[in-house]
Design an enzyme around this catalytic site. Structure first.
Site, PDB file in Angstrom:
ATOM      1  N   SER A 136       0.851  -1.192   0.000  1.00  0.00           N
ATOM      2  CA  SER A 136       0.000   0.000   0.000  1.00  0.00           C
ATOM      3  C   SER A 136       0.881   1.234   0.000  1.00  0.00           C
ATOM      4  O   SER A 136       2.034   1.189   0.470  1.00  0.00           O
ATOM      5  CB  SER A 136      -0.895   0.006   1.247  1.00  0.00           C
ATOM      6  OG  SER A 136      -1.522   1.269   1.432  1.00  0.00           O
ATOM      7  N   TYR A 149      -1.472  -0.331  10.624  1.00  0.00           N
ATOM      8  CA  TYR A 149      -1.726  -0.762   9.252  1.00  0.00           C
ATOM      9  C   TYR A 149      -0.572  -0.328   8.340  1.00  0.00           C
ATOM     10  O   TYR A 149      -0.019  -1.141   7.589  1.00  0.00           O
ATOM     11  CB  TYR A 149      -3.044  -0.195   8.728  1.00  0.00           C
ATOM     12  CG  TYR A 149      -3.241  -0.485   7.258  1.00  0.00           C
ATOM     13  CD1 TYR A 149      -3.532  -1.770   6.817  1.00  0.00           C
ATOM     14  CD2 TYR A 149      -3.112   0.516   6.301  1.00  0.00           C
ATOM     15  CE1 TYR A 149      -3.688  -2.056   5.471  1.00  0.00           C
ATOM     16  CE2 TYR A 149      -3.266   0.248   4.951  1.00  0.00           C
ATOM     17  CZ  TYR A 149      -3.557  -1.047   4.540  1.00  0.00           C
ATOM     18  OH  TYR A 149      -3.705  -1.312   3.197  1.00  0.00           O
TER      19      TYR A 149
END
Length: 252
Positions: A136, A149
């Site tokens: 990501s 995250y």
């Protein structure tokens, strides 16, 4: 049908489902994994015998080993591993975060990924295959509430580079795909099903779709074997680098 086989984790929704579909449409066979057997069965019903569903929780290393050992002969020779399974939980800043959510993200996004990768490496080396890890842009660009995250995705990106180094000379290619704003179930999971929050986030942004990442994955997997894409960062045109945060004290 091609003799090539892709092993795709998190294939029950989002990027994973789109990737599995794209590869079957391209003539590959796909081992599709996830925790929801009903969705895996629906994928097989849609795409046919080219899909072999495997239902297990990627956090369970014993389940990983058992699932791989039980693969039928027609799905045992893995040419591509797509490590897509992962999740983001919670929107709170670190000081207010639920550490149980932190633990689940770490166990899924990092431990599950490395355990599965290690289990499949002998097969991938044998086939001179490829590994595509879905990371990501959160691995590079922090945002409020992205704490653990983002850290897990930074791990995925760095692990990809480490694998590339360790596998030097084996013929195995390794890529980290790092998507930006994408409309999948991501925000619904992160906000515990808050549809309004999801709608507000994506409204008017023309975000990345699952099909976009599936196409990128397909392209990378089918490049000539002498080419390796180390990292691929993808953003929608509507998104760019965020500015630094600045807090001003109120001295009135």
């Amino acid at each position: 049908m091609s003799n090539k086989i892709a092993f795709v984790t998190g294939a029950t929704s989002g990027f994973g489902r789109a990737i599995a579909t794209r590869f079957v449409q391209g003539g590959w066979r796909v081992v599709a994994t996830g925790r929801r057997m009903d969705r895996l069965q629906a994928l097989r019903d849609e795409l046919g015998d080219a899909v072999h569903p495997l239902c297990f929780d990627i956090r369970d290393s014993a389940a990983i080993d058992a699932a791989i050992a039980a693969l039928p002969d027609t799905f045992r020779s893995i040419d591509l591993l797509v490590n897509n399974a992962g999740l983001a939980l919670g929107t709170a800043p670190a000081q207010k975060a639920d550490t149980n959510q932190w633990r689940q993200m770490i166990e899924t996004n990092t431990l599950g990924l490395v355990n599965l990768t290690h289990a499949l490496l002998p097969r991938l080396i044998e086939t001179r295959g490829a590994i595509i890890n879905i990371s990501s842009i959160a691995a590079t660009y922090p945002y409020t509430g992205g704490n653990v995250y983002g850290a897990t995705k930074a791990f995925v990106s760095q692990f990809s580079l480490g694998l590339r180094s360790d596998l030097h000379g084996s013929g195995v290619r390794v890529t980290s795909i790092e998507p930006g704003l994408a409309e999948t179930e991501f925000t619904l999971v992160r906000t515990s099903g808050n549809q309004q929050a999801s709608d507000d986030l994506y409204r008017g942004t023309h975000p990345i779709t699952g099909d976009d990442i599936a196409d990128a994955t397909w392209w990378i997997a089918n490049l000539p074997p002498h080419l390796n894409i180390n990292r691929l960062e993808v953003m929608p045109t509507s998104q760019s680098f965020a500015g630094f945060q600045l807090h001003r004290e109120d001295k009135t």
